[in-house]
Scaffold this active site. Structure first.
Site, mmCIF file in Angstrom:
data_model
loop_
_atom_site.group_PDB
_atom_site.id
_atom_site.type_symbol
_atom_site.label_atom_id
_atom_site.label_comp_id
_atom_site.label_asym_id
_atom_site.label_seq_id
_atom_site.Cartn_x
_atom_site.Cartn_y
_atom_site.Cartn_z
ATOM 1 N N HIS A 45 41.788 38.413 34.763
ATOM 2 C CA HIS A 45 41.449 39.520 33.866
ATOM 3 C C HIS A 45 42.015 40.859 34.313
ATOM 4 O O HIS A 45 41.855 41.861 33.596
ATOM 5 C CB HIS A 45 39.921 39.630 33.765
ATOM 6 C CG HIS A 45 39.263 39.936 35.077
ATOM 7 N ND1 HIS A 45 39.249 39.038 36.123
ATOM 8 C CD2 HIS A 45 38.627 41.034 35.534
ATOM 9 C CE1 HIS A 45 38.624 39.574 37.151
ATOM 10 N NE2 HIS A 45 38.248 40.785 36.818
ATOM 11 N N ASP A 89 33.579 39.733 44.089
ATOM 12 C CA ASP A 89 34.492 40.811 43.734
ATOM 13 C C ASP A 89 34.882 41.641 44.967
ATOM 14 O O ASP A 89 34.036 41.950 45.812
ATOM 15 C CB ASP A 89 33.797 41.704 42.697
ATOM 16 C CG ASP A 89 34.707 42.722 42.062
ATOM 17 O OD1 ASP A 89 35.718 42.323 41.472
ATOM 18 O OD2 ASP A 89 34.399 43.932 42.156
#
Length: 531
Positions: free
Chosen positions: A327, A202
């Site tokens: 997402h 991430d």
């Protein structure tokens, strides 16, 4: 002897947002046993690796991206035993499992931060980024959170501000502290030792901040129509040169284990993005390329220019990758429409490089409008109108009351069209988008020209058509994509007299093709084997 081709080069990645994939216990939230239950579908579809968004223990302020324990599973999703079973069963079906690693920040409920905020003298204090207030008592600088508002929150007990580039409940770790680095590297080893095949990392380009934390300048191109948190140029809070040393260290950890992959989340222009391969290809194997996903001009010429730009910019030996949904971004079918989404799926699965499919995009799932009282995404709450809930709604499995996702009340509303757009219906439809996706994945596995072959653009007389060759040895496949809403005629006889249609994006054509007088219908794509 042929060169060994790593699985992450020839394969296709499928992203699962665990909360929304399959609920096994009726609580309305997807879980690991639910994913295990759906492995036969994923094997049938033909994907090679599953990437799970975070499943770690978390207060769920950012739905798992606020990690409270890096080496366990949140009870909402199941147990560590369930994760181990998922690894075993994924491998038994010939697939791989990739976890999300969130190293930029923790939850404010992580034991490290609980210690860090206890006193200024606590040994964990320097694991995070603290600064005294500005002379007026406000934040130390003008940095903005990606979720809206200041990137600093005052801790009244110790009188200092802590940095959070996202939610206040997600304090940023201090990656200039070697103890932080080693702690996260041990987390990586923990999961690798359990058989996990890699990590999607991430916001990897944000790990290091400028040591002096200067103000970011205003972005002269910002307008009020854009996200308010984007009104500054992010010069000093991301993409710092020292971040590459950290990523090389992460790569060394991954290389301790065979056949592991590191994928970096990086929203940067192509020239900066490709630097994350490393000068010696010693950083992440795949710096995620979101440039197609963010492309506003969905036309053949813009897509062709982007592909050619990326191919030219890749370092020698670097392997490309492509993404059309995730997402954090509006769904493909919402961005471009259903007809163009079919063409987009063909583009994604025939370009050179590793593709990532976002769950539900194989059905043409669209963004779901979320009533104000049901918004749960922190970005949507802090920056109204910019929430990510619409692209995170439950997978549409069938036309039953809970769409086959749950027997309870789903954590986000189901799409209004789920009874007409679902796996059960599309599995039976010879011309469905799901059938097309499966057929394209079959072609990738059966033709090295598509999975690992060379790429070259083919000039066409029509600017609405993007054409390219994929080749391997003597095999040549011609891909033709009509981005226009009108039919087009082409003369591609420079590539031969005839070809054989392997698949049409509309799933209703086969047989031989006269390349001198080739007709494409609106938004139709073809994969043609040249003779």
């Amino acid at each position: 002897m042929t060169n060994h081709i790593p699985w992450w080069q020839s394969g296709t990645i499928y992203q699962i947002y665990p909360r929304s994939f399959q609920d096994s216990n009726g609580d309305g939230v997807g879980d690991l046993p639910g994913i295990i239950q759906r492995l036969p579908y994923l094997q049938w579809l033909g994907v090679d690796a599953l990437w799970l968004s975070p499943i770690y223990p978390s207060p769920m302020a950012d739905f798992g991206y606020d990690v409270a324990d890096y080496t366990n599973v949140d009870p909402l999703f199941g147990s560590l035993d369930d994760l181990d079973q998922l690894v075993r069963e994924t491998h038994a079906r010939g697939m791989r499992l990739i976890l999300d690693l969130v190293p930029n920040h923790t939850s404010d409920e992580h034991p490290w931060f609980v210690q860090a905020r206890a006193t200024r003298e606590n040994p964990y204090r320097d694991w995070y980024i603290w600064r005294d207030p500005a002379p007026d008592g406000g934040p130390p600088n003008n940095w903005l959170s990606h979720f809206g508002g200041p990137a600093w929150t005052l801790d009244p007990a110790t009188g200092q501000y802590y940095l959070h580039l996202f939610d206040p409940k997600q304090p940023d770790l201090n990656w200039r502290n070697p103890e932080v680095r080693q702690a996260i590297y041990e987390v990586m080893r923990f999961w690798f030792a359990r058989g996990v095949d890699g990590f999607r990392i991430d916001v990897i380009w944000m790990l290091i901040k400028h040591p002096e934390l200067p103000d970011n300048p205003l972005d002269p191109d910002w307008t009020p129509a854009a996200k308010p948190q984007n009104r500054l140029q992010r010069i000093y809070d991301q993409h710092q040169p020292e971040v590459h040393e950290i990523i090389r260290e992460m790569r060394c950890v991954a290389d301790e284990f065979p056949e592991r992959v590191l994928i970096g989340e990086i929203y940067l222009p192509i020239e900066q993005l490709v630097s994350y391969y490393g000068s010696k290809l010693d950083e992440v194997h795949l710096p995620y390329n979101f440039n197609l996903l963010k492309l506003k001009d969905w036309h053949a010429s813009a897509v062709r220019d982007l592909v050619e730009h990326y191919e030219r910019a890749l370092p020698a030996g670097a392997w490309p990758n492509w993404v059309l949904g995730n997402h954090d971004q509006p769904r493909l079918a919402t961005r471009v429409g259903q007809a163009a989404a079919r063409l987009g799926q063909m583009l994604l699965l025939t370009l050179r490089g590793t593709p990532t499919i976002y769950y539900g995009d194989e059905l043409g799932m669209e963004n779901v409008p979320i009533p104000a009282e049901q918004i749960v995404d922190p970005q949507g709450i802090r920056a109204p109108g910019w929430g990510r809930d619409p692209e995170r709604t439950p997978m549409q499995w069938d036309d039953s009351l809970g769409a086959g996702f749950t027997t309870g009340i789903p954590w986000l509303p189901l799409a209004a069209d789920y009874a007409r757009r679902n796996v059960a219906l599309q599995r039976e439809g010879n011309r469905s988008l799901l059938t097309l996706t499966r057929r394209l994945l079959e072609l990738r596995r059966s033709h090295a020209a598509l999975s690992v072959g060379r790429y070259s653009t083919c000039p066409t007389a029509n600017q609405d058509v993007f054409a390219y060759l994929r080749s391997d040895g003597t095999t040549q496949l011609l891909v033709l994509l009509n981005f226009d809403s009108q039919p087009v005629s082409l003369d591609m006889s420079s590539h031969g007299a005839e070809g054989d249609i392997l698949v049409s994006s509309l799933m209703d054509r086969e047989g031989s093709l006269d390349l001198a007088s080739l007709n494409l219908r609106p938004h139709e794509g073809l994969v043609v084997a040249l003779r």
